[in-house]
Design an enzyme around this catalytic site. Structure first.
Site, mmCIF file in Angstrom:
data_model
loop_
_atom_site.group_PDB
_atom_site.id
_atom_site.type_symbol
_atom_site.label_atom_id
_atom_site.label_comp_id
_atom_site.label_asym_id
_atom_site.label_seq_id
_atom_site.Cartn_x
_atom_site.Cartn_y
_atom_site.Cartn_z
ATOM 1 N N ASP A 1 11.679 12.510 21.366
ATOM 2 C CA ASP A 1 10.927 13.573 22.023
ATOM 3 C C ASP A 1 11.043 14.803 21.140
ATOM 4 O OD1 ASP A 1 9.272 13.891 24.442
ATOM 5 O OD2 ASP A 1 10.469 15.699 24.671
ATOM 6 N N SER A 2 9.911 15.384 20.821
ATOM 7 C CA SER A 2 9.920 16.444 19.820
ATOM 8 C C SER A 2 8.821 17.450 20.108
ATOM 9 C CB SER A 2 9.742 15.832 18.420
ATOM 10 O OG SER A 2 8.686 14.890 18.418
ATOM 11 N N ARG B 1 12.941 15.578 12.482
ATOM 12 C CA ARG B 1 13.060 14.126 12.668
ATOM 13 C C ARG B 1 13.972 13.520 11.597
ATOM 14 N NH1 ARG B 1 8.273 13.562 13.336
ATOM 15 N NH2 ARG B 1 8.452 13.789 15.585
ATOM 16 N N ASP C 1 1.881 20.104 11.650
ATOM 17 C CA ASP C 1 2.349 20.259 10.261
ATOM 18 C C ASP C 1 1.539 21.290 9.455
ATOM 19 O OD1 ASP C 1 4.492 18.548 10.491
ATOM 20 O OD2 ASP C 1 3.475 16.815 9.618
HETATM 21 P P1 ITT Z 1 5.479 9.417 22.224
HETATM 22 O O1 ITT Z 1 5.948 10.149 23.453
HETATM 23 O O2 ITT Z 1 4.711 8.170 22.546
HETATM 24 O O3 ITT Z 1 6.578 9.200 21.216
HETATM 25 P P2 ITT Z 1 4.036 11.871 21.661
HETATM 26 O O4 ITT Z 1 3.225 12.333 20.493
HETATM 27 O O5 ITT Z 1 3.430 12.072 23.037
HETATM 28 O O6 ITT Z 1 4.409 10.326 21.439
HETATM 29 P P3 ITT Z 1 6.095 13.806 22.259
HETATM 30 O O7 ITT Z 1 5.874 13.866 23.716
HETATM 31 O O8 ITT Z 1 7.503 13.811 21.728
HETATM 32 O O9 ITT Z 1 5.456 12.520 21.593
HETATM 33 O O10 ITT Z 1 5.301 15.024 21.618
HETATM 34 C C1 ITT Z 1 5.525 15.360 20.310
HETATM 35 C C2 ITT Z 1 4.421 16.296 19.836
HETATM 36 O O11 ITT Z 1 5.021 17.367 19.085
HETATM 37 C C3 ITT Z 1 3.509 15.574 18.869
HETATM 38 O O12 ITT Z 1 2.449 14.933 19.551
HETATM 39 C C4 ITT Z 1 3.074 16.708 17.961
HETATM 40 O O13 ITT Z 1 2.083 17.473 18.577
HETATM 41 C C5 ITT Z 1 4.325 17.572 17.893
HETATM 42 N N1 ITT Z 1 5.201 17.158 16.770
HETATM 43 C C6 ITT Z 1 6.406 16.535 16.856
HETATM 44 N N2 ITT Z 1 6.901 16.264 15.647
HETATM 45 C C7 ITT Z 1 5.993 16.722 14.767
HETATM 46 C C8 ITT Z 1 5.916 16.720 13.367
HETATM 47 O O14 ITT Z 1 6.855 16.156 12.616
HETATM 48 N N3 ITT Z 1 4.855 17.276 12.802
HETATM 49 C C9 ITT Z 1 3.877 17.830 13.536
HETATM 50 N N4 ITT Z 1 3.844 17.864 14.866
HETATM 51 C C10 ITT Z 1 4.903 17.304 15.487
#
Ligand code: ITT
Length: 204
Positions: free
Chosen positions: A75-76, A187, A161
């Site tokens: 979760d990010s 990450r 990004d």
């Molecule tokens: P899952 O829950 O299925 O893993 P998700 O994309 O919905 O996929 P999250 O709820 O964790 O996952 O939301 C993370 C969002 O944060 C992601 O969709 C991007 O918008 C942003 N994000 C996270 N890491 C990133 C990265 O390395 N680079 C750019 N944006 C990022």
């Protein structure tokens, strides 16, 4: 033998990054139903996703040649100081009807000229072992500090990004090679911490 770990994520970009961040792992993609995530914090959501996926596999009786050693969930999100930490845990749900090519300029327009441009990417990874008696679910985290670019720049990476400039650099994550992003990113840091925990507990 490589650890077989289910990646409880539908985000193909995360999967691609994990393949290079954790080469000692054979990742199994998630093919189950949509995973609920309704926590207020990254840690809650990461654990919720990993445990949901682990339990779903157990109910399905996934075994034999499909046996998995454990589940990883990520979760990010991007936390912007001028937006009081937003979009944060709601990063994937910010302006959901827009593409990132539209969303990124929209986010930048929400920042006033006098506002600080500081922000950070946060990643919490949860690990749930397939054998509950072997290890309790746990989380590790990684943070990448940076600032918002004045406009979206670059074509690599994904999501936010193009508007994120890591501290100490002039380029956005989307302008930097993936190896550099992985070495600096939220990450990347979390994945290295996870690998250390898994090796320390002889789970990998
Ligand atoms: P899952 O829950 O299925 O893993 P998700 O994309 O919905 O996929 P999250 O709820 O964790 O996952 O939301 C993370 C969002 O944060 C992601 O969709 C991007 O918008 C942003 N994000 C996270 N890491 C990133 C990265 O390395 N680079 C750019 N944006 C990022």
């Amino acid at each position: 033998m490589k650890a077989r770990i289910l990646l409880a994520s539908r985000n193909a970009h995360k999967a691609e990054e994990f393949e290079s961040l954790l080469p000692g792992v054979e990742f199994i993609p998630w093919s189950g139903p949509e995973i609920p995530e309704d926590g207020a914090f990254f840690q809650d959501n990461a654990l919720q996703k990993a445990i949901f996926a682990r339990d779903w596999c157990a109910r399905r009786g996934i075994g034999g040649h499909d046996a998995i050693d454990g589940v990883i969930a990520d979760d990010s999100g991007l936390c912007v100081d001028a937006l009081f930490g937003g979009p944060g845990v709601l990063s994937a749900r910010f302006a959901p009807h827009l593409s990132y090519a539209e969303k990124n300029p929209l986010l930048l327009r929400m920042i006033n000229p006098e506002d600080p441009r500081t922000c950070r990417f946060v990643c919490v990874l949860a690990y749930a072992d397939a054998t509950e008696a072997r290890a309790e679910p746990f989380t590790v985290s990684g943070i990448a500090e940076g600032s918002l670019a004045m406009e979206a720049r670059g074509n690599s990476g994904f999501g936010y990004d193009p508007i994120f400039i890591p501290r100490g650099y002039d380029n956005t994550f989307a302008e930097l090679p993936s190896e550099i992003k992985n070495s600096l990113s939220h990450r990347g840091k979390a994945a290295r911490a996870l690998a250390g925990r898994l090796r320390g507990a002889e789970l990998m």
